[in-house]
Design a protein around this motif. Sequence first.
Motif, PDB file in Angstrom:
ATOM      1  N   VAL A   6       0.857  -1.191   0.000  1.00 29.95           N
ATOM      2  CA  VAL A   6       0.000   0.000   0.000  1.00 29.95           C
ATOM      3  C   VAL A   6       0.894   1.242   0.000  1.00 29.95           C
ATOM      4  O   VAL A   6       1.727   1.418   0.889  1.00 29.95           O
ATOM      5  N   ILE A   7       0.717   2.076  -1.020  1.00 26.09           N
ATOM      6  CA  ILE A   7       1.584   3.255  -1.157  1.00 26.09           C
ATOM      7  C   ILE A   7       0.745   4.517  -1.316  1.00 26.09           C
ATOM      8  O   ILE A   7      -0.262   4.524  -2.029  1.00 26.09           O
ATOM      9  N   SER A 160       1.791  -0.745  -6.115  1.00 27.13           N
ATOM     10  CA  SER A 160       3.133  -1.224  -6.455  1.00 27.13           C
ATOM     11  C   SER A 160       4.027  -0.032  -6.739  1.00 27.13           C
ATOM     12  O   SER A 160       3.547   1.057  -7.062  1.00 27.13           O
ATOM     13  N   PRO A 161       5.341  -0.226  -6.615  1.00 28.32           N
ATOM     14  CA  PRO A 161       6.275   0.859  -6.952  1.00 28.32           C
ATOM     15  C   PRO A 161       6.056   1.369  -8.381  1.00 28.32           C
ATOM     16  O   PRO A 161       6.173   2.551  -8.643  1.00 28.32           O
ATOM     17  N   GLU A 222      10.933   4.734  -7.469  1.00 22.53           N
ATOM     18  CA  GLU A 222      10.600   3.326  -7.688  1.00 22.53           C
ATOM     19  C   GLU A 222      11.580   2.387  -6.986  1.00 22.53           C
ATOM     20  O   GLU A 222      11.191   1.414  -6.352  1.00 22.53           O
ATOM     21  N   ARG A 223      12.881   2.711  -7.093  1.00 23.08           N
ATOM     22  CA  ARG A 223      13.900   1.857  -6.463  1.00 23.08           C
ATOM     23  C   ARG A 223      13.748   1.828  -4.937  1.00 23.08           C
ATOM     24  O   ARG A 223      13.829   0.774  -4.319  1.00 23.08           O
ATOM     25  N   ALA A 224      13.528   3.010  -4.356  1.00 21.44           N
ATOM     26  CA  ALA A 224      13.401   3.092  -2.898  1.00 21.44           C
ATOM     27  C   ALA A 224      12.193   2.295  -2.432  1.00 21.44           C
ATOM     28  O   ALA A 224      12.252   1.582  -1.423  1.00 21.44           O
ATOM     29  N   GLU A 229       9.733  -2.227   0.160  1.00 20.15           N
ATOM     30  CA  GLU A 229       8.730  -3.291   0.060  1.00 20.15           C
ATOM     31  C   GLU A 229       9.352  -4.618   0.492  1.00 20.15           C
ATOM     32  O   GLU A 229       8.793  -5.354   1.303  1.00 20.15           O
ATOM     33  N   SER A 230      10.543  -4.905  -0.013  1.00 21.91           N
ATOM     34  CA  SER A 230      11.129  -6.206   0.323  1.00 21.91           C
ATOM     35  C   SER A 230      11.676  -6.208   1.754  1.00 21.91           C
ATOM     36  O   SER A 230      11.652  -7.236   2.430  1.00 21.91           O
TER      37      SER A 230
END
Length: 474
Positions: A6-7, A160-161, A222-224, A229-230
Amino acid sequence: MNYETVIGLEVHVQLKTAAKIFCSCPAGSGGEPNTRVCPVCLGLPGTLPVLNRKVVELAVRAGLALNCAVSGFSKFDRKNYFSPDLPKAYQISQYDRPLNDSGRLEISVDGEVKRIGITRAHLEEDAGKLVHFDDGWSGVDYNRAGIPLLEIVSEPDLRSPREAGEYLKELRSVMRYLGVSDCDMEKGSFRCDANISLRPSGAPELGVKAEIKNLNSFKAVERALEYEESRQRGMLERGETVLQETRLYNADLQRTSSMRSKEEAHDYRYFPDPDLVPVVLEQEWLEEQRRSLPELPLARLSRFRKEYGLPLHDAGVLTAERPLADYFEAAAAAVDSPKALSNWVMGELMGKLNEAGLAIEESPVPPGGLARLVSLVEQGKISGKIAKRVFAEIFESGGDPEEIVEEQGLLQISDRDELEAVVERVIGENPGPVGDFQSGKKAALGFLVGQVMKATGGQANPKLVNQLLHSRLS
Ligand SMILES: [Zn+2]
């Protein structure tokens, strides 16, 4: 267990006004440190802020474009905290009565339209900037203090990112269409903080979130988010507790690290700013702003697909920026095949512009010139190869494509008799490839076509050459 991501994003957009939000100092970036300041934006005692009307206009237009409920009554509040770059020790912002409330932004993810809620879009002033020097000391530059910002807060609707990336691109595109901001992430006129949490799939309540700061490119966002997320999934799977905190992204290491535990709204002791009157908007003025909004990127994208029959990819590229879409439309009026034009715009034109470091508005080839060139190819008057040569010439030194083709005798050879003679000669000179073709190596035909093209200086009609060779050798 499966987890759902959730973003929600908080974006600060620097509004493009001549003056700052509460004083008449220039608002653009640049200038020697502390040269664009006055007693008001330095927060000296006894000074009073006065709201810049243009700031309200740009913020309202942004709010309307985001389908927000624009409030006829909003007010300013003080957000209290100390920082050396905040001379008043409070930031003028909006708390319980923001200018723009509950809107939405539609984004396109793999061709599917998804609706992302906008919680609010409120006005505030920017703080100054700390500059850290190599020999261990820091300075503060107040030029940025008081530059108008619109903070756009999304609902936690992104999953999602990648969706977060699409949302940012769409938001930037809309703001640039409106002309309310440059939205240059590197220069800081478009800044993003991201909130991310995970929850078991299907769970109604939100998980504990982390806020990520220091994201200064789309890629970094997106990378952050992917990293975070992981990281959170790993913690949840090991049965650990995710803490609510603010984390900083390090683009070199491509990871986030804890900065501080997350503050809550009540930590800021918001209260109404007694120096500023509430903002009351007239309904008639609001309607006028609504009526004068330009066609927005997603609407233009679907019109491009319908009206010009363009594939999704083309329509997306061409409508991402308003000047490019305008260029395409101006040229499209004069060609038969919009798709052929689209290929030229996205390929040759954008390639040359990038090489030369020019914006589309500065293109040396006007829309009409490109349209005439594309028409020459479409009508079979010149080959694609010749067209590229002519294009390079008009890009470098101007001129009209039709005149250049005429003057230099570049018209395509579509005369059967003339080409048959060349074909005959090429066949005679290349017994090897001819034999290859006749014994089944179809690829050998390409070589022979190439020889004919070469012999005619690229002017032969390749379709006709193909036909002639085929019927002569079969
Ligand atoms: Zn000032």
